[in-house]
Design an enzyme around this catalytic site. Sequence first.
Site, PDB file in Angstrom:
ATOM      1  N   LYS A 111       0.837  -1.212   0.000  1.00 32.04           N
ATOM      2  CA  LYS A 111       0.000   0.000   0.000  1.00 32.04           C
ATOM      3  C   LYS A 111       0.869   1.258   0.000  1.00 32.04           C
ATOM      4  O   LYS A 111       0.539   2.248  -0.654  1.00 32.04           O
ATOM      5  CB  LYS A 111      -0.934   0.018   1.221  1.00 32.04           C
ATOM      6  CG  LYS A 111      -2.075  -0.989   1.144  1.00 32.04           C
ATOM      7  CD  LYS A 111      -3.137  -0.495   0.192  1.00 32.04           C
ATOM      8  CE  LYS A 111      -4.400  -1.279   0.109  1.00 32.04           C
ATOM      9  NZ  LYS A 111      -4.419  -2.648  -0.248  1.00 32.04           N
ATOM     10  N   LYS A 194      -3.113 -13.257  -8.154  1.00 30.27           N
ATOM     11  CA  LYS A 194      -4.392 -13.767  -7.652  1.00 30.27           C
ATOM     12  C   LYS A 194      -5.573 -12.963  -8.203  1.00 30.27           C
ATOM     13  O   LYS A 194      -5.400 -11.808  -8.599  1.00 30.27           O
ATOM     14  CB  LYS A 194      -4.404 -13.743  -6.127  1.00 30.27           C
ATOM     15  CG  LYS A 194      -4.335 -12.348  -5.548  1.00 30.27           C
ATOM     16  CD  LYS A 194      -4.861 -12.280  -4.121  1.00 30.27           C
ATOM     17  CE  LYS A 194      -4.980 -10.838  -3.708  1.00 30.27           C
ATOM     18  NZ  LYS A 194      -5.891 -10.528  -2.672  1.00 30.27           N
ATOM     19  N   LYS A 197     -10.359  -7.840  -6.379  1.00 31.11           N
ATOM     20  CA  LYS A 197     -11.133  -6.690  -6.865  1.00 31.11           C
ATOM     21  C   LYS A 197     -10.202  -5.552  -7.272  1.00 31.11           C
ATOM     22  O   LYS A 197     -10.411  -4.912  -8.284  1.00 31.11           O
ATOM     23  CB  LYS A 197     -12.181  -6.243  -5.852  1.00 31.11           C
ATOM     24  CG  LYS A 197     -11.771  -6.375  -4.411  1.00 31.11           C
ATOM     25  CD  LYS A 197     -12.967  -6.460  -3.477  1.00 31.11           C
ATOM     26  CE  LYS A 197     -12.485  -6.950  -2.108  1.00 31.11           C
ATOM     27  NZ  LYS A 197     -13.493  -7.487  -1.260  1.00 31.11           N
TER      28      LYS A 197
HETATM   29  P1  TYM Z   1     -10.919  -9.723   1.594  1.00 27.82           P
HETATM   30  O1  TYM Z   1     -12.141  -8.896   1.747  1.00 27.82           O
HETATM   31  O2  TYM Z   1      -9.837  -9.208   0.698  1.00 27.82           O
HETATM   32  O3  TYM Z   1     -11.290 -11.168   1.095  1.00 27.82           O
HETATM   33  C1  TYM Z   1     -12.228 -12.002   1.778  1.00 27.82           C
HETATM   34  C2  TYM Z   1     -11.752 -13.443   1.777  1.00 27.82           C
HETATM   35  O4  TYM Z   1     -11.547 -13.901   0.435  1.00 27.82           O
HETATM   36  C3  TYM Z   1     -10.239 -14.462   0.319  1.00 27.82           C
HETATM   37  N1  TYM Z   1      -9.715 -14.209  -1.032  1.00 27.82           N
HETATM   38  C4  TYM Z   1      -9.111 -15.158  -1.782  1.00 27.82           C
HETATM   39  N2  TYM Z   1      -8.864 -16.446  -1.538  1.00 27.82           N
HETATM   40  C5  TYM Z   1      -8.244 -17.157  -2.525  1.00 27.82           C
HETATM   41  N3  TYM Z   1      -7.912 -16.625  -3.730  1.00 27.82           N
HETATM   42  C6  TYM Z   1      -8.142 -15.326  -4.010  1.00 27.82           C
HETATM   43  N4  TYM Z   1      -7.828 -14.836  -5.205  1.00 27.82           N
HETATM   44  C7  TYM Z   1      -8.770 -14.525  -3.009  1.00 27.82           C
HETATM   45  N5  TYM Z   1      -9.162 -13.212  -2.949  1.00 27.82           N
HETATM   46  C8  TYM Z   1      -9.721 -13.042  -1.725  1.00 27.82           C
HETATM   47  C9  TYM Z   1      -9.400 -13.758   1.374  1.00 27.82           C
HETATM   48  O5  TYM Z   1      -8.268 -14.523   1.718  1.00 27.82           O
HETATM   49  C10 TYM Z   1     -10.400 -13.623   2.498  1.00 27.82           C
HETATM   50  O6  TYM Z   1     -10.438 -14.805   3.242  1.00 27.82           O
HETATM   51  N6  TYM Z   1      -8.553  -8.733   5.840  1.00 27.82           N
HETATM   52  C11 TYM Z   1      -9.646  -9.494   5.260  1.00 27.82           C
HETATM   53  C12 TYM Z   1     -11.010  -9.202   5.877  1.00 27.82           C
HETATM   54  C13 TYM Z   1     -11.018  -9.440   7.337  1.00 27.82           C
HETATM   55  C14 TYM Z   1     -11.034 -10.717   7.968  1.00 27.82           C
HETATM   56  C15 TYM Z   1     -11.016 -10.444   9.368  1.00 27.82           C
HETATM   57  C16 TYM Z   1     -11.044 -12.035   7.492  1.00 27.82           C
HETATM   58  C17 TYM Z   1     -11.010  -8.494   8.303  1.00 27.82           C
HETATM   59  N7  TYM Z   1     -11.032  -9.085   9.551  1.00 27.82           N
HETATM   60  C18 TYM Z   1     -11.037 -11.482  10.299  1.00 27.82           C
HETATM   61  C19 TYM Z   1     -11.048 -13.064   8.426  1.00 27.82           C
HETATM   62  C20 TYM Z   1     -11.042 -12.785   9.809  1.00 27.82           C
HETATM   63  C21 TYM Z   1      -9.717  -9.123   3.805  1.00 27.82           C
HETATM   64  O7  TYM Z   1      -9.347  -8.060   3.406  1.00 27.82           O
HETATM   65  O8  TYM Z   1     -10.330 -10.056   3.023  1.00 27.82           O
END
Ligand code: TYM
Length: 328
Positions: A111, A194, A197
Amino acid sequence: METVLSGIRPTGNLHLGNYFGAVQAFVKLQHAYNCFFFIADWHSLTTHPKPDNIRNSVKIILAEYLACGIDPEKATIYVQSDVREVAELYLYLNMNAYLGELERVTSFKDKVRSQPDNINAGLLTYPSLMAADIIIHKAHKVPVGKDQEQNMEMARRFARRFNMIYGVEYFTEPQSFHLTDKAMKVPGLDGSGKMGKSEGNAIYLIDDEKTIKKKVMKAVTDSGPTEPNSEKPEAIANLFTLLEIVSSKDTYDYFNEKYNQCEIRYGDLKKQLAEDINAFCSPIRKRIIEIASDEDYMKKVAGLGAAKARESAAKTLREVREIIGFRS
Ligand code: TYM
């Protein structure tokens, strides 16, 4: 009974990466565990969204998760900002989180490079908020994709450190959970990295047949192998990974065989992949539209979830305040 927790930032629609990285596992686990699912709207503030954007995104994500099969009768579904105890725990964890370790987190460093004009304290302390999300319900298992591994490591570290500082065995160290033997990384269609979004390479569960086909047909390929059984370059390996995820084993084997014999026609592979992705997304898409049109139902689900999540979080906070030495 062990606790499972999963979350997502409301910054766009759900894509195949979210589904196969985290949602699928959560949906499977919800029958056998005490489950929490939440929408991380505080986390999304790091990018300074407009109030209307937040409201809409939270609604959309809620409808999409319900459409994926998260059952509000089984799991507690809530919005992070409805549970203010999380912010209090975040404050306590931040007191024990050090600048050096926060600055070393890869996603923070990314970032700093990609948005030098908005390196706010929320970005720096993202891992401690995520840790608070998880340990506030003493979650044992956290279904997440590969990209969250470092944040999970930080969550374990903050839980451990709290226990050590206060000489207690209070917080559980949460473990990442995946359905297969390793963390999932669903690839994008642009030949590298990967699906995401912010990467602009995602197929969303809400995409219609035409959109899916257009995206898949545009996927990066090459001129094909010239030697039998050659190793697949990344862009091609990514297409096969997607095939492995959404298509039948027979389909995968068929194209793999064709590749190994240098007879692969990428156009045919992509057509099949687009069809299989559409077959997967289409029932979910219908449910999203149905659920999103029933605002009362969604309000009810979020309201009930908030009450249940608050009860669990308040209990933790009463105990944490006592441990720290505050009036409980
Ligand atoms: P976020 O919103 O980016 O994504 C949500 C979940 O989707 C998974 N993910 C993927 N898994 C495999 N391949 C991909 N290409 C891919 N893109 C996204 C992410 O690994 C995630 O599990 N920091 C987290 C949100 C969060 C969270 C938490 C998750 C905040 N607090 C506590 C679990 C527990 C995030 O930005 O995920």
